[in-house]
Design an enzyme around this catalytic site. Sequence first.
Site, PDB file in Angstrom:
ATOM      1  N   TYR A 205      -3.610  -3.946   0.192  1.00 17.62           N
ATOM      2  CA  TYR A 205      -2.686  -3.043  -0.505  1.00 17.62           C
ATOM      3  C   TYR A 205      -3.471  -2.127  -1.441  1.00 17.62           C
ATOM      4  O   TYR A 205      -4.598  -1.763  -1.158  1.00 17.62           O
ATOM      5  CB  TYR A 205      -1.558  -3.848  -1.186  1.00 17.62           C
ATOM      6  CG  TYR A 205      -0.394  -2.944  -1.419  1.00 17.62           C
ATOM      7  CD1 TYR A 205       0.311  -2.417  -0.331  1.00 17.62           C
ATOM      8  CD2 TYR A 205      -0.035  -2.538  -2.687  1.00 17.62           C
ATOM      9  CE1 TYR A 205       1.335  -1.495  -0.524  1.00 17.62           C
ATOM     10  CE2 TYR A 205       0.990  -1.629  -2.884  1.00 17.62           C
ATOM     11  CZ  TYR A 205       1.665  -1.111  -1.801  1.00 17.62           C
ATOM     12  OH  TYR A 205       2.660  -0.191  -1.986  1.00 17.62           O
TER      13      TYR A 205
ATOM     14  N   ARG B 185       6.291  10.331  -1.415  1.00 19.54           N
ATOM     15  CA  ARG B 185       5.442  10.250  -2.616  1.00 19.54           C
ATOM     16  C   ARG B 185       4.664   8.942  -2.532  1.00 19.54           C
ATOM     17  O   ARG B 185       5.110   7.924  -3.013  1.00 19.54           O
ATOM     18  CB  ARG B 185       6.291  10.306  -3.885  1.00 19.54           C
ATOM     19  CG  ARG B 185       5.497  10.559  -5.146  1.00 19.54           C
ATOM     20  CD  ARG B 185       5.671   9.489  -6.199  1.00 19.54           C
ATOM     21  NE  ARG B 185       5.348   8.173  -5.697  1.00 19.54           N
ATOM     22  CZ  ARG B 185       5.596   7.045  -6.348  1.00 19.54           C
ATOM     23  NH1 ARG B 185       6.212   7.058  -7.489  1.00 19.54           N
ATOM     24  NH2 ARG B 185       5.244   5.868  -5.847  1.00 19.54           N
TER      25      ARG B 185
ATOM     26  N   LYS C 129       3.469  -3.417   1.984  1.00 19.11           N
ATOM     27  CA  LYS C 129       4.417  -4.045   1.041  1.00 19.11           C
ATOM     28  C   LYS C 129       5.000  -5.313   1.650  1.00 19.11           C
ATOM     29  O   LYS C 129       5.125  -6.345   0.994  1.00 19.11           O
ATOM     30  CB  LYS C 129       5.555  -3.062   0.728  1.00 19.11           C
ATOM     31  CG  LYS C 129       5.192  -2.153  -0.433  1.00 19.11           C
ATOM     32  CD  LYS C 129       5.661  -2.705  -1.713  1.00 19.11           C
ATOM     33  CE  LYS C 129       4.988  -2.579  -2.975  1.00 19.11           C
ATOM     34  NZ  LYS C 129       5.101  -1.659  -3.988  1.00 19.11           N
TER      35      LYS C 129
ATOM     36  N   GLU D 232      10.893   2.415  -0.684  1.00 20.15           N
ATOM     37  CA  GLU D 232       9.546   2.443  -1.265  1.00 20.15           C
ATOM     38  C   GLU D 232       8.898   3.815  -1.100  1.00 20.15           C
ATOM     39  O   GLU D 232       8.897   4.369   0.002  1.00 20.15           O
ATOM     40  CB  GLU D 232       8.680   1.380  -0.555  1.00 20.15           C
ATOM     41  CG  GLU D 232       7.296   1.206  -1.128  1.00 20.15           C
ATOM     42  CD  GLU D 232       7.284   0.526  -2.492  1.00 20.15           C
ATOM     43  OE1 GLU D 232       8.094  -0.390  -2.712  1.00 20.15           O
ATOM     44  OE2 GLU D 232       6.459   0.910  -3.326  1.00 20.15           O
ATOM     45  N   ASP D 233       8.369   4.332  -2.183  1.00 19.90           N
ATOM     46  CA  ASP D 233       7.579   5.573  -2.152  1.00 19.90           C
ATOM     47  C   ASP D 233       8.312   6.763  -1.531  1.00 19.90           C
ATOM     48  O   ASP D 233       7.767   7.459  -0.660  1.00 19.90           O
ATOM     49  CB  ASP D 233       6.226   5.332  -1.477  1.00 19.90           C
ATOM     50  CG  ASP D 233       5.248   4.679  -2.463  1.00 19.90           C
ATOM     51  OD1 ASP D 233       5.670   4.329  -3.574  1.00 19.90           O
ATOM     52  OD2 ASP D 233       4.062   4.524  -2.121  1.00 19.90           O
TER      53      ASP D 233
ATOM     54  N   ASP E 145      11.685  -0.611  -5.181  1.00 16.31           N
ATOM     55  CA  ASP E 145      10.620  -1.256  -5.945  1.00 16.31           C
ATOM     56  C   ASP E 145       9.964  -0.313  -6.948  1.00 16.31           C
ATOM     57  O   ASP E 145       9.599  -0.721  -8.052  1.00 16.31           O
ATOM     58  CB  ASP E 145       9.559  -1.829  -4.998  1.00 16.31           C
ATOM     59  CG  ASP E 145       8.435  -2.459  -5.783  1.00 16.31           C
ATOM     60  OD1 ASP E 145       8.719  -3.361  -6.589  1.00 16.31           O
ATOM     61  OD2 ASP E 145       7.277  -2.028  -5.633  1.00 16.31           O
ATOM     62  N   ASP E 146       9.810   0.968  -6.574  1.00 12.63           N
ATOM     63  CA  ASP E 146       9.168   1.917  -7.504  1.00 12.63           C
ATOM     64  C   ASP E 146       9.964   2.008  -8.797  1.00 12.63           C
ATOM     65  O   ASP E 146       9.399   2.185  -9.873  1.00 12.63           O
ATOM     66  CB  ASP E 146       9.094   3.326  -6.897  1.00 12.63           C
ATOM     67  CG  ASP E 146       8.360   3.318  -5.591  1.00 12.63           C
ATOM     68  OD1 ASP E 146       7.214   2.856  -5.574  1.00 12.63           O
ATOM     69  OD2 ASP E 146       8.943   3.736  -4.578  1.00 12.63           O
TER      70      ASP E 146
HETATM   71  P1  NAI Z   1       6.840  11.612 -11.796  1.00  7.72           P
HETATM   72  O1  NAI Z   1       6.032  12.706 -11.233  1.00  7.72           O
HETATM   73  O2  NAI Z   1       8.251  11.393 -11.327  1.00  7.72           O
HETATM   74  O3  NAI Z   1       6.924  11.814 -13.397  1.00  7.72           O
HETATM   75  C1  NAI Z   1       5.853  12.214 -14.201  1.00  7.72           C
HETATM   76  C2  NAI Z   1       6.386  12.580 -15.562  1.00  7.72           C
HETATM   77  O4  NAI Z   1       5.291  12.840 -16.438  1.00  7.72           O
HETATM   78  C3  NAI Z   1       7.259  13.834 -15.593  1.00  7.72           C
HETATM   79  O5  NAI Z   1       8.343  13.627 -16.470  1.00  7.72           O
HETATM   80  C4  NAI Z   1       6.336  14.913 -16.173  1.00  7.72           C
HETATM   81  O6  NAI Z   1       7.025  15.921 -16.885  1.00  7.72           O
HETATM   82  C5  NAI Z   1       5.492  14.080 -17.114  1.00  7.72           C
HETATM   83  N1  NAI Z   1       4.211  14.697 -17.405  1.00  7.72           N
HETATM   84  C6  NAI Z   1       3.364  15.320 -16.560  1.00  7.72           C
HETATM   85  N2  NAI Z   1       2.319  15.817 -17.246  1.00  7.72           N
HETATM   86  C7  NAI Z   1       2.507  15.515 -18.534  1.00  7.72           C
HETATM   87  C8  NAI Z   1       1.786  15.761 -19.717  1.00  7.72           C
HETATM   88  N3  NAI Z   1       0.641  16.444 -19.707  1.00  7.72           N
HETATM   89  N4  NAI Z   1       2.287  15.312 -20.875  1.00  7.72           N
HETATM   90  C9  NAI Z   1       3.439  14.625 -20.902  1.00  7.72           C
HETATM   91  N5  NAI Z   1       4.170  14.353 -19.819  1.00  7.72           N
HETATM   92  C10 NAI Z   1       3.701  14.789 -18.638  1.00  7.72           C
HETATM   93  O7  NAI Z   1       5.985  10.293 -11.611  1.00  7.72           O
HETATM   94  P2  NAI Z   1       6.494   8.779 -11.643  1.00  7.72           P
HETATM   95  O8  NAI Z   1       6.925   8.358 -10.294  1.00  7.72           O
HETATM   96  O9  NAI Z   1       7.440   8.621 -12.776  1.00  7.72           O
HETATM   97  O10 NAI Z   1       5.124   8.012 -11.929  1.00  7.72           O
HETATM   98  C11 NAI Z   1       4.420   8.229 -13.133  1.00  7.72           C
HETATM   99  C12 NAI Z   1       3.150   7.399 -13.127  1.00  7.72           C
HETATM  100  O11 NAI Z   1       3.487   6.033 -13.253  1.00  7.72           O
HETATM  101  C13 NAI Z   1       2.313   7.534 -11.872  1.00  7.72           C
HETATM  102  O12 NAI Z   1       0.968   7.802 -12.224  1.00  7.72           O
HETATM  103  C14 NAI Z   1       2.387   6.205 -11.227  1.00  7.72           C
HETATM  104  O13 NAI Z   1       1.149   5.863 -10.658  1.00  7.72           O
HETATM  105  C15 NAI Z   1       2.691   5.284 -12.394  1.00  7.72           C
HETATM  106  N6  NAI Z   1       3.394   4.090 -11.955  1.00  7.72           N
HETATM  107  C16 NAI Z   1       2.870   2.876 -12.313  1.00  7.72           C
HETATM  108  C17 NAI Z   1       3.433   1.710 -11.875  1.00  7.72           C
HETATM  109  C18 NAI Z   1       2.867   0.404 -12.325  1.00  7.72           C
HETATM  110  O14 NAI Z   1       1.959   0.361 -13.081  1.00  7.72           O
HETATM  111  N7  NAI Z   1       3.389  -0.716 -11.885  1.00  7.72           N
HETATM  112  C19 NAI Z   1       4.578   1.736 -10.940  1.00  7.72           C
HETATM  113  C20 NAI Z   1       5.117   3.067 -10.706  1.00  7.72           C
HETATM  114  C21 NAI Z   1       4.515   4.197 -11.184  1.00  7.72           C
END
Ligand code: NAI
Length: 544
Positions: free
Chosen positions: A100, A153, A171, A242-243, A265-266
């Site tokens: 994974y 995504r 997954k 997922e994704d 899951d996301d």
């Molecule tokens: P998304 O693209 O839907 O949201 C990103 C958000 O961050 C948006 O609201 C955007 O406006 C904001 N953003 C972008 N640049 C910014 C900046 N310079 N300053 C402040 N805010 C900013 O992405 P999503 O799906 O919400 O994922 C976000 C992150 O969380 C990803 O990197 C993902 O890898 C991580 N993630 C971690 C998980 C875990 O640790 N278990 C699980 C799911 C996601």
Amino acid sequence: MTLTSSSDSVATGEKLLDDPRLNKGTAFTSEERERYGLQGLLPHAVESLNRQAERVMGHLEQKPSDLERYIYLIGLLDRNETLFYRVVMSDPARFLPIVYDPTVGEACLKFGHIYRRTRGMYVSHDMKGRVAEVLSNWPGRDVRFICVSTGGRILGLGDLGTNGMGIPIGKLQLYTACAAVPPDCCLPILLDIGTSNSALRADPMYLGLRRAPPPTEELDSFVDEFVQAVQEVFPGCCIHFEDWKGTDAIRLLAKYADKVLCYNDDIQGTASITLAGLTTALQIKGDRLVDQRILFFGAGSAGIGIGNLISVAMQSKGLSKDDADGRISLFDVDGLIEPSRKDLSASQEVYAHKAEPATDLVKAIEALKPTILIGVSTVGGTFTKRVVEAMCKLNERPVIFALSNPTEKAECTAEQAYIWSKGRTLFAAGVQFPDVMVDGKTYHPGQANNFYIFPAIGLATYAAKPTRITDECFIVAAEACADQVSSDLRDKGMLFPSQKNILETEVATATRVAEYMFDHGLATAERPREIRTWIEGMLYKPQY
Ligand code: NAI
């Protein structure tokens, strides 16, 4: 193991060796070789599963990279499923990063190029109108889990279209590798709606529809046909989304969560593991969840999903919805989310509380005085020394989670968080950072990895056969996960259980979730006298 193929006839000879679910390779006994027409098709030696696993380990050691190990292991799965799971389940902590994240990301990027053999189903937009008929082509009938992606995504890699198939495959492997859910009840599906990735569409090796995804209304109508077809062809099957592209993910979960057996899951798994980490952190601090003020840096699907689950958890502990939502604030690329912003989605508006507009994170921290800061922004290095120090000024033990991944996207590293806070931060990340030494003390940063949650939800669902999986199931999973962090681990800064005994952890979590499903009228299985023993009796064992 009965040597009966999916068509219920007794497989023999080469057909038997070609069936990964039945094949034992060199472990077929002399008697079986005679009975099933295998004599002469295998070398003389009759080997044990352990000896075969030893050979696999040797092969893996020779491979130059994790991607090569991934390709080898998927090939093994195509030849001998039992041996694959024997190897992977022997040391999940070692093999999960290969089957994974992060290796699967690389595998998805190159999916068309490394493609060997189909695993699961590809249901394309072209098949609209006959999705149920297409699903009926799957040879297994007892499908209990479908993990489905559009590839819209993939991890932090954007829209990968059909290349995203590596994710549903991986997954579902984790359901088995981590929680011993029987593999033959799992079906990976790629819903091929095209891709917005023009470079992929131009790649001659690309295997999906070479067109842009349809408009939302058309997509939703296709997804609706798919969801209904699953009910018809595989009744009682749980759909694991997922994704998907973030906006599609939120909209479709809201549409289906209380109508069919499904989860995302996301959104929900991420929220649950984050809540698990927060629960441990608060146990260490001796604080209550309902007294926290939480600031999300990033207001996308992860931030909203975690915020929503925390709000539900606070409400279950006595706060009104307004009070719970009022304790959660969001900050995105355009600054603090507050009512004067005109660009907010309905799910963001819930957290738009009256405040001075702010585009500087430190200013927002000083104004809102959060006790918890969670980074889900996709932008690395944004939790600067100023940010960590601002949190330390307000809190004796600030909770800072830098969840964006991969590594270079983490809002700060574990080393930065511990050094800048002089070891005071309760820290977790989306990736596994190495240990950090501060003033002679070693800290083990936690990894908020969804694999502590969704396989356990899967196992509970497999056993209890619920009609729905509610948010409360994810809250119960989070609490069960937190309760398994030993005081030893807490002392070292760990906020999640050890990855070493992952099966043990998942079974304990699944037991609590199944109990909740029985207690709250969600389960359709008959309630057993002892839930844990009953679940243990269902676990898949990789043996011949
Ligand atoms: P998304 O693209 O839907 O949201 C990103 C958000 O961050 C948006 O609201 C955007 O406006 C904001 N953003 C972008 N640049 C910014 C900046 N310079 N300053 C402040 N805010 C900013 O992405 P999503 O799906 O919400 O994922 C976000 C992150 O969380 C990803 O990197 C993902 O890898 C991580 N993630 C971690 C998980 C875990 O640790 N278990 C699980 C799911 C996601």
